[in-house]
Enzyme design. Structure first.
Site, short mmCIF file in Angstrom:
data_model
loop_
_atom_site.label_atom_id
_atom_site.label_comp_id
_atom_site.label_asym_id
_atom_site.label_seq_id
_atom_site.Cartn_x
_atom_site.Cartn_y
_atom_site.Cartn_z
N ASP A 90 -9.62 -7.96 12.32
CA ASP A 90 -9.06 -9.30 12.18
C ASP A 90 -9.43 -10.07 13.45
O ASP A 90 -9.54 -9.50 14.53
CB ASP A 90 -7.55 -9.19 11.99
CG ASP A 90 -6.97 -10.49 11.44
OD1 ASP A 90 -7.74 -11.44 11.23
OD2 ASP A 90 -5.75 -10.54 11.23
N ASP A 263 -4.14 -5.22 3.33
CA ASP A 263 -3.71 -4.51 4.54
C ASP A 263 -2.26 -4.85 4.76
O ASP A 263 -1.79 -5.92 4.35
CB ASP A 263 -4.51 -4.97 5.76
CG ASP A 263 -4.06 -6.33 6.25
OD1 ASP A 263 -4.43 -7.34 5.63
OD2 ASP A 263 -3.30 -6.40 7.23
N CYS A 301 3.95 13.86 -5.35
CA CYS A 301 3.04 13.55 -4.24
C CYS A 301 2.58 14.84 -3.58
O CYS A 301 3.38 15.75 -3.37
CB CYS A 301 3.76 12.66 -3.22
SG CYS A 301 2.76 12.21 -1.79
N CYS A 303 1.02 14.93 -0.58
CA CYS A 303 0.72 14.68 0.83
C CYS A 303 1.28 15.81 1.70
O CYS A 303 2.08 16.62 1.24
CB CYS A 303 1.26 13.32 1.26
SG CYS A 303 3.01 13.31 1.69
N CYS A 306 5.13 15.89 1.60
CA CYS A 306 5.77 16.32 0.36
C CYS A 306 5.41 17.76 0.00
O CYS A 306 6.18 18.45 -0.67
CB CYS A 306 5.39 15.39 -0.78
SG CYS A 306 6.05 13.73 -0.52
N HIS A 332 3.10 10.07 4.30
CA HIS A 332 3.54 9.90 2.90
C HIS A 332 3.34 8.44 2.43
O HIS A 332 2.82 8.20 1.34
CB HIS A 332 5.00 10.31 2.71
CG HIS A 332 5.49 9.89 1.37
ND1 HIS A 332 5.18 10.58 0.21
CD2 HIS A 332 6.18 8.78 0.97
CE1 HIS A 332 5.67 9.94 -0.82
NE2 HIS A 332 6.28 8.85 -0.41
#
Ligand SMILES: [Zn+2]
Length: 375
Positions: A90, A263, A301, A303, A306, A332
């Site tokens: 940015d 984003d 999930c 991840c 999890c 997560h």
């Protein structure tokens, strides 16, 4: 040639990929934010495991601290932060609003006052491009001037006109080094001005186009109307990027309007506050109801959080002030949004995006799905 390949569409929603000089990322894409060159608390390999294929950093912050010379000596931003995939930077336009009072703007550019040590950094549109190019960004954003929600029509029109002049100067300053250059449409909170701005930016032929200056506190209906006015004027054959959004429902609403890239700092910021994103809404893991809840955050999930840890353990870590909790919930939350984008892509391919969007929304709001009950 466009950097965008659209593989499937459903209404205005589309899926496919965007190619940069450092590889390709799939759309719709959620880009985790590493403002200072690191996605907070996470190793870059973890960010990738969360499903992220492109990350965002902030040229304004990196130019002030540690300084361009340091990043250049480290082999550019990729070498410096240890991420070899695509990076979008940015330009600092958003800081013109968020740090109001710490920036002075005139037609030539902006003067930022460093929040770190008070030094002044003058950024012209040309310098904004040059700074991002020296950092080694793969997607460079134009310098723009958003306005706060509630700014008068005159102020919005002046900022939009300046954004347009700056956009022309950014095009002229682009070094042609293979980095993609994205324009930013502004226009405040008037539909006509939004449309004019998007048409102006579209005509400059950028590699991609962003909708800027929204999600800054305006009502959702206003945000949606402004986004729709903008996207309708932006070319179909270039990526569209909505800057700084948001919740699951907002992301899918924008995908439905033809936005490809997002984003937001929210998933990692929420994680540090103990809030986990799930398909059934947010969990405040500090809450005592999770004291002996041995289920994972989300049993659908996979991840790292999890797969191995319970809500009770995460609550315990937050209560004990263990930073592992911040890391695990950040992992997560980013995984959750990456998965949402992949699921949206699948729904677009299967021509059921609108039904998918409604299912996600109903489940978040705790409503029974529409249609016949199966049990
Ligand atoms: Zn998870």
């Amino acid at each position: 040639m466009s950097c965008l390949i659209v593989e499937a569409t459903d209404g205005y929603a589309r899926t496919g990929c965007v190619t940069t000089r450092r590889g390709t990322f799939r759309i719709p894409a959620f880009m985790p934010v590493g403002t200072h060159g690191g996605v907070r608390a996470l190793h870059p390999d973890e960010v990738r495991e969360c499903g992220a294929e492109i990350v965002l950093s902030n040229a304004y912050h990196l130019a002030l601290r540690p300084g361009l010379d340091v990043v250049e000596r480290a082999g550019g931003i990729h070498g410096f932060m240890g991420w070899d995939g695509p990076i979008l930077t940015d330009s600092g336009g958003y800081q013109l609003v968020s740090l109001a009072g710490a920036a002075r703007i005139d037609n030539g550019g902006a003067v930022f006052v460093s929040p770190y040590d008070g030094t002044r950094l003058r950024v012209t549109p040309e310098e904004a491009v040059s700074i991002q190019s020296r950092l080694g960004a793969d997607v460079i954003m134009c310098l723009d001037q958003p306005v706060a929600f509630g700014a008068g029509a005159g102020a919005a029109a002046a900022a939009t006109a300046r954004t347009h002049r700056w956009a022309q100067r950014c095009v002229a300053a682009h070094p042609g080094d293979g980095a993609l250059l994205f324009g930013i449409a502004q226009g405040g909170f008037d539909e006509g001005t939004r449309r004019e701005s998007a048409a102006f930016i579209a005509a400059l032929g950028f590699d991609g186009n962003a909708v800027g200056g929204l999600s800054v506190g305006e009502p959702i209906a206003v945000m949606e109307a402004m986004a729709r006015a903008s996207t309708e004027e932006l070319p179909e054959d270039r990526p569209r990027y909505f800057m700084g959004l948001g919740t699951d429902e907002e992301l899918l609403t924008m995908v439905g309007m033809g936005i490809d890239m997002f984003d937001c700092v929210v998933p990692t910021r929420l994680a540090r506050n103990g809030t986990a994103l799930t398909a059934d809404g947010r969990l405040s893991l500090r809450n005592s109801v999770f004291r002996d809840d041995l289920r994972p955050i989300d049993d659908a999930c996979a991840c790292q959080a999890c797969a191995r840890f319970s809500r009770a353990y995460l609550r315990h870590l937050f209560t004990a002030g263990e930073i592992l909790a911040h890391r695990l919930v950040s992992i997560h939350n980013i995984t959750h949004l990456s998965r949402l984008m992949r699921a949206a892509a699948a729904a677009i391919r299967e021509q059921r995006f609108e039904a998918f969007r409604r299912e996600v929304s109903d489940r978040l709001r705790g409503r029974e799905p529409a249609g016949p009950r199966l049990n």
